[in-house]
Design a protein around this motif. Structure first.
Motif, PDB file in Angstrom:
ATOM      1  N   LEU A   1      17.454  -8.128  -7.588  1.00 31.91           N
ATOM      2  CA  LEU A   1      17.118  -9.184  -8.542  1.00 31.91           C
ATOM      3  C   LEU A   1      17.754 -10.520  -8.191  1.00 31.91           C
ATOM      4  CD1 LEU A   1      16.088  -6.693 -10.037  1.00 31.91           C
ATOM      5  CD2 LEU A   1      17.002  -7.658 -12.149  1.00 31.91           C
ATOM      6  N   ALA A   2      18.997 -10.507  -7.764  1.00 32.70           N
ATOM      7  CA  ALA A   2      19.671 -11.767  -7.435  1.00 32.70           C
ATOM      8  C   ALA A   2      18.955 -12.470  -6.293  1.00 32.70           C
ATOM      9  CB  ALA A   2      21.128 -11.503  -7.065  1.00 32.70           C
ATOM     10  N   GLU A   3      18.535 -11.699  -5.289  1.00 35.67           N
ATOM     11  CA  GLU A   3      17.827 -12.275  -4.151  1.00 35.67           C
ATOM     12  C   GLU A   3      16.460 -12.809  -4.567  1.00 35.67           C
ATOM     13  OE1 GLU A   3      20.790  -9.313  -2.597  1.00 35.67           O
ATOM     14  OE2 GLU A   3      19.372  -9.430  -4.256  1.00 35.67           O
ATOM     15  N   ALA A   4      15.766 -12.068  -5.441  1.00 38.82           N
ATOM     16  CA  ALA A   4      14.461 -12.528  -5.921  1.00 38.82           C
ATOM     17  C   ALA A   4      14.601 -13.828  -6.709  1.00 38.82           C
ATOM     18  CB  ALA A   4      13.816 -11.451  -6.795  1.00 38.82           C
ATOM     19  N   LYS A   5      15.615 -13.874  -7.563  1.00 43.05           N
ATOM     20  CA  LYS A   5      15.850 -15.083  -8.362  1.00 43.05           C
ATOM     21  C   LYS A   5      16.159 -16.264  -7.448  1.00 43.05           C
ATOM     22  CE  LYS A   5      18.125 -14.675 -12.183  1.00 43.05           C
ATOM     23  NZ  LYS A   5      19.210 -14.509 -13.203  1.00 43.05           N
ATOM     24  N   SER A   6      16.938 -16.023  -6.410  1.00 45.40           N
ATOM     25  CA  SER A   6      17.280 -17.088  -5.468  1.00 45.40           C
ATOM     26  C   SER A   6      16.039 -17.654  -4.795  1.00 45.40           C
ATOM     27  CB  SER A   6      18.256 -16.549  -4.412  1.00 45.40           C
ATOM     28  OG  SER A   6      18.512 -17.528  -3.428  1.00 45.40           O
ATOM     29  N   MET A   7      15.116 -16.775  -4.419  1.00 46.62           N
ATOM     30  CA  MET A   7      13.880 -17.236  -3.777  1.00 46.62           C
ATOM     31  C   MET A   7      13.024 -18.049  -4.748  1.00 46.62           C
ATOM     32  SD  MET A   7      13.643 -16.583  -0.615  1.00 46.62           S
ATOM     33  CE  MET A   7      14.764 -15.772   0.528  1.00 46.62           C
ATOM     34  N   LEU A   8      12.923 -17.590  -5.984  1.00 43.68           N
ATOM     35  CA  LEU A   8      12.113 -18.311  -6.965  1.00 43.68           C
ATOM     36  C   LEU A   8      12.725 -19.668  -7.302  1.00 43.68           C
ATOM     37  CD1 LEU A   8      11.122 -15.368  -9.344  1.00 43.68           C
ATOM     38  CD2 LEU A   8       9.676 -16.519  -7.667  1.00 43.68           C
ATOM     39  N   GLU A   9      14.040 -19.738  -7.273  1.00 46.83           N
ATOM     40  CA  GLU A   9      14.705 -21.012  -7.585  1.00 46.83           C
ATOM     41  C   GLU A   9      14.510 -22.054  -6.491  1.00 46.83           C
ATOM     42  OE1 GLU A   9      18.710 -19.774  -8.271  1.00 46.83           O
ATOM     43  OE2 GLU A   9      18.375 -19.332 -10.414  1.00 46.83           O
ATOM     44  N   LYS A  10      14.103 -21.622  -5.313  1.00 48.68           N
ATOM     45  CA  LYS A  10      13.848 -22.561  -4.216  1.00 48.68           C
ATOM     46  C   LYS A  10      12.520 -23.293  -4.384  1.00 48.68           C
ATOM     47  CE  LYS A  10      16.383 -19.745  -0.826  1.00 48.68           C
ATOM     48  NZ  LYS A  10      17.496 -20.660  -0.568  1.00 48.68           N
TER      49      LYS A  10
ATOM     50  N   LEU B   1       8.887  -8.873  -2.652  1.00 50.05           N
ATOM     51  CA  LEU B   1       9.481  -7.761  -1.914  1.00 50.05           C
ATOM     52  C   LEU B   1      10.861  -7.412  -2.449  1.00 50.05           C
ATOM     53  CD1 LEU B   1       8.340  -8.940   1.610  1.00 50.05           C
ATOM     54  CD2 LEU B   1       7.554  -6.861   0.461  1.00 50.05           C
ATOM     55  N   ASP B   2      11.656  -8.423  -2.765  1.00 53.33           N
ATOM     56  CA  ASP B   2      12.984  -8.162  -3.332  1.00 53.33           C
ATOM     57  C   ASP B   2      12.889  -7.413  -4.661  1.00 53.33           C
ATOM     58  OD1 ASP B   2      14.711  -9.228  -1.372  1.00 53.33           O
ATOM     59  OD2 ASP B   2      14.377 -11.265  -2.084  1.00 53.33           O
ATOM     60  N   LEU B   3      11.926  -7.783  -5.480  1.00 49.79           N
ATOM     61  CA  LEU B   3      11.773  -7.109  -6.769  1.00 49.79           C
ATOM     62  C   LEU B   3      11.391  -5.641  -6.588  1.00 49.79           C
ATOM     63  CD1 LEU B   3       9.998  -9.901  -8.844  1.00 49.79           C
ATOM     64  CD2 LEU B   3      12.263  -8.944  -9.275  1.00 49.79           C
ATOM     65  N   LYS B   4      10.611  -5.346  -5.559  1.00 52.73           N
ATOM     66  CA  LYS B   4      10.234  -3.952  -5.298  1.00 52.73           C
ATOM     67  C   LYS B   4      11.465  -3.102  -4.995  1.00 52.73           C
ATOM     68  CE  LYS B   4       5.693  -5.161  -3.366  1.00 52.73           C
ATOM     69  NZ  LYS B   4       4.884  -4.703  -4.501  1.00 52.73           N
TER      70      LYS B   4
ATOM     71  N   LEU C   1       0.822  -1.210   0.000  1.00 53.95           N
ATOM     72  CA  LEU C   1       0.000   0.000   0.000  1.00 53.95           C
ATOM     73  C   LEU C   1       0.855   1.259   0.000  1.00 53.95           C
ATOM     74  CD1 LEU C   1      -2.815   1.365   0.259  1.00 53.95           C
ATOM     75  CD2 LEU C   1      -2.518   1.224   2.743  1.00 53.95           C
ATOM     76  N   THR C   2       1.830   1.330   0.884  1.00 55.28           N
ATOM     77  CA  THR C   2       2.591   2.567   1.043  1.00 55.28           C
ATOM     78  C   THR C   2       3.764   2.683   0.075  1.00 55.28           C
ATOM     79  OG1 THR C   2       4.138   1.674   2.689  1.00 55.28           O
ATOM     80  CG2 THR C   2       2.028   2.540   3.512  1.00 55.28           C
ATOM     81  N   GLY C   3       4.330   1.537  -0.338  1.00 54.90           N
ATOM     82  CA  GLY C   3       5.527   1.585  -1.164  1.00 54.90           C
ATOM     83  C   GLY C   3       6.718   2.153  -0.424  1.00 54.90           C
ATOM     84  N   ASN C   4       6.608   2.242   0.888  1.00 54.74           N
ATOM     85  CA  ASN C   4       7.662   2.818   1.721  1.00 54.74           C
ATOM     86  C   ASN C   4       8.756   1.782   1.963  1.00 54.74           C
ATOM     87  OD1 ASN C   4       8.891   3.301   4.535  1.00 54.74           O
ATOM     88  ND2 ASN C   4       7.916   5.269   4.073  1.00 54.74           N
ATOM     89  N   ILE C   5      10.010   2.179   1.785  1.00 55.33           N
ATOM     90  CA  ILE C   5      11.114   1.225   1.921  1.00 55.33           C
ATOM     91  C   ILE C   5      11.161   0.630   3.323  1.00 55.33           C
ATOM     92  CG2 ILE C   5      13.631   1.020   1.967  1.00 55.33           C
ATOM     93  CD1 ILE C   5      13.806   2.749  -0.437  1.00 55.33           C
ATOM     94  N   ALA C   6      10.902   1.448   4.336  1.00 53.45           N
ATOM     95  CA  ALA C   6      10.910   0.930   5.704  1.00 53.45           C
ATOM     96  C   ALA C   6       9.850  -0.141   5.885  1.00 53.45           C
ATOM     97  CB  ALA C   6      10.691   2.069   6.699  1.00 53.45           C
ATOM     98  N   ASP C   7       8.672   0.059   5.285  1.00 51.58           N
ATOM     99  CA  ASP C   7       7.606  -0.945   5.385  1.00 51.58           C
ATOM    100  C   ASP C   7       7.983  -2.216   4.632  1.00 51.58           C
ATOM    101  OD1 ASP C   7       5.931   0.565   6.983  1.00 51.58           O
ATOM    102  OD2 ASP C   7       4.908   1.489   5.283  1.00 51.58           O
ATOM    103  N   ILE C   8       8.617  -2.046   3.479  1.00 51.93           N
ATOM    104  CA  ILE C   8       9.045  -3.221   2.704  1.00 51.93           C
ATOM    105  C   ILE C   8      10.076  -4.015   3.497  1.00 51.93           C
ATOM    106  CG2 ILE C   8      10.195  -3.988   0.596  1.00 51.93           C
ATOM    107  CD1 ILE C   8       8.997  -1.522  -0.807  1.00 51.93           C
TER     108      ILE C   8
END
Length: 395
Positions: A92-101, A85-88, A51-58
């Motif tokens: 990208l590397a962290e997001a890819k790592s999560m998807l590969e799991k 959340l990583d993509l936001k 909702l907020t797109g705030n980095i602290a909230d992410i």
């Protein structure tokens, strides 16, 4: 018929002073404070981040997801939340790592759409399109159609983009007003980027009616007001957004607006605040504002060397048309025309139809003593958006 339902809800919602955004935020915070399980808390925190797109909230949402993974072990739903959340944050590397799991046998539409988002940020636009199309073969989804429309727009398939956006709306219900507003903003942005201001405002107004108080809608309305030289309205909107959200990108935009309006002295404090926030974020190890730092030092402070530094860092993370273009422009600002030309050609090779990319390429080709190509690229920029020289915010 379904759109009539939306307008009935609009009329009812306008009877109340509290905005939809404020009400939703209160509801989410109540859900966070009263959550009786870790799952409830995680989903409430994720809703707040979205909702907020705030980095602290992410980051708070990321921490909750990571804590749950450490406690409970592998979980597809948590992997998907983590990747989103990583993509936001452009991780990208962290997001890819999560998807590969996620095991290949557990494919679902949410997984495919996050893969599409990753592919787009990596500049694999054809792969992103294919993943959206694959998702739709398993059932219509408004968010898949919206992604496909966006990719169509990037490819210059404007009629197809409009068709897919139009098909997405009726899949929403009256309970999905924020999503409906988001769709209307995207349609408005598409028109704005083609210089069609009247049509852009129509979609933005519909978004406002659907979901009041949203910072995303107010941001694009401020940008449109500025482009139409309605400076008092645009300034008021940006100042209200800064007070409400604290987002440094709105401080940057307000500074840019004062420069555009011929009042650079008024711009300086806003630009200083934005730059300080961008640099503080980067000093903490965040990468989300690298593209803002690139634009800032290329176009606001005109420090070519600093622009190149941040553009190279962003390009290493996300090799796509826009990061290649930003690096080309940074080299141009630094007087490195040969390097600028190389990366401009790289950006053009992605096949993205964007007026600012074409404009940058045109100026770079002219500086590299290629006048014929430069003039054609500038003409292409004007064909894509006759108003490309007007005010626009950096996203």
């Amino acid at each position: 018929m379904r759109h009539w339902i939306f307008y009935l809800v609009f009329a009812a919602g306008n009877l109340f002073a509290e905005t939809n955004y404020q009400k939703e935020l209160v509801d989410i915070d109540r859900a966070v404070s009263t959550a009786s399980t870790q799952s409830q808390s995680i989903h409430a925190l994720y809703r707040r981040a979205c909702l907020t797109g705030n980095i602290a909230d992410i980051k708070k949402s990321q921490f909750a997801v990571q804590t749950a993974l450490e406690k409970f072990g592998p979980c597809q739903e948590l992997y998907l939340l983590a990747a989103s959340l990583d993509l936001k944050l452009h991780r990208l590397a962290e997001a890819k790592s999560m998807l590969e799991k996620i095991p290949s046998g557990q494919w679902d539409q949410d997984f495919a759409l996050l893969q599409a988002d990753l592919a787009e940020q990596e500049g694999r636009y054809a792969d992103a399109t294919a993943l959206c199309q694959q998702t739709l073969r398993y059932g219509e989804r408004w968010d898949a159609l919206a992604r496909l429309a966006h990719l169509d727009f990037l490819a210059g398939n404007f009629s197809s983009a409009d068709k897919n956006f139009s098909a997405a709306g009726p899949l929403l219900t009256a309970k999905d007003m924020r999503s409906f507003a988001w769709l209307e903003v995207q349609r408005g942005r598409m028109e704005f980027q083609r210089g069609n201001y009247q049509r852009a405002r129509k979609y933005y107004d519909r978004a406002t009616q659907a979901y009041t108080g949203g910072w995303l809608t107010e941001g694009v309305l401020a940008e449109l007001d500025a482009a139409e030289r309605k400076f008092p309205s645009a300034i008021a909107r940006y100042e209200k957004l800064i007070a409400a959200t604290g987002k440094p990108e709105f401080r940057e935009a307000l500074g840019d607006l004062h420069v555009y309006a011929g009042k650079p002295a008024l711009a300086k404090p806003w630009h200083d605040q934005a730059c300080a926030a961008f640099l503080a974020s980067a000093a903490q190890g965040d990468v989300h504002f690298f593209h803002h730092l690139t634009h800032f030092f290329a176009d606001t402070r005109t420090d070519g060397a600093e622009a190149v530094k941040w553009a190279q860092a962003d390009f290493q993370l996300r090799k796509n048309a826009f990061t290649a273009d930003a690096l080309a422009w940074a080299f141009f600002r630094n007087g490195q025309f040969s390097e600028a030309l190389d990366f401009s050609k790289t950006a053009l090779a992605f096949g993205v139809n964007d007026c600012f990319l074409q404009y940058h390429a045109g100026m770079i080709h002219l500086a590299a003593q290629k006048p014929k190509a430069g003039k054609e690229l500038l003409a292409q920029a004007a064909r894509l958006n006759p108003n490309y020289a007007n005010f626009h915010a950096h996203y």
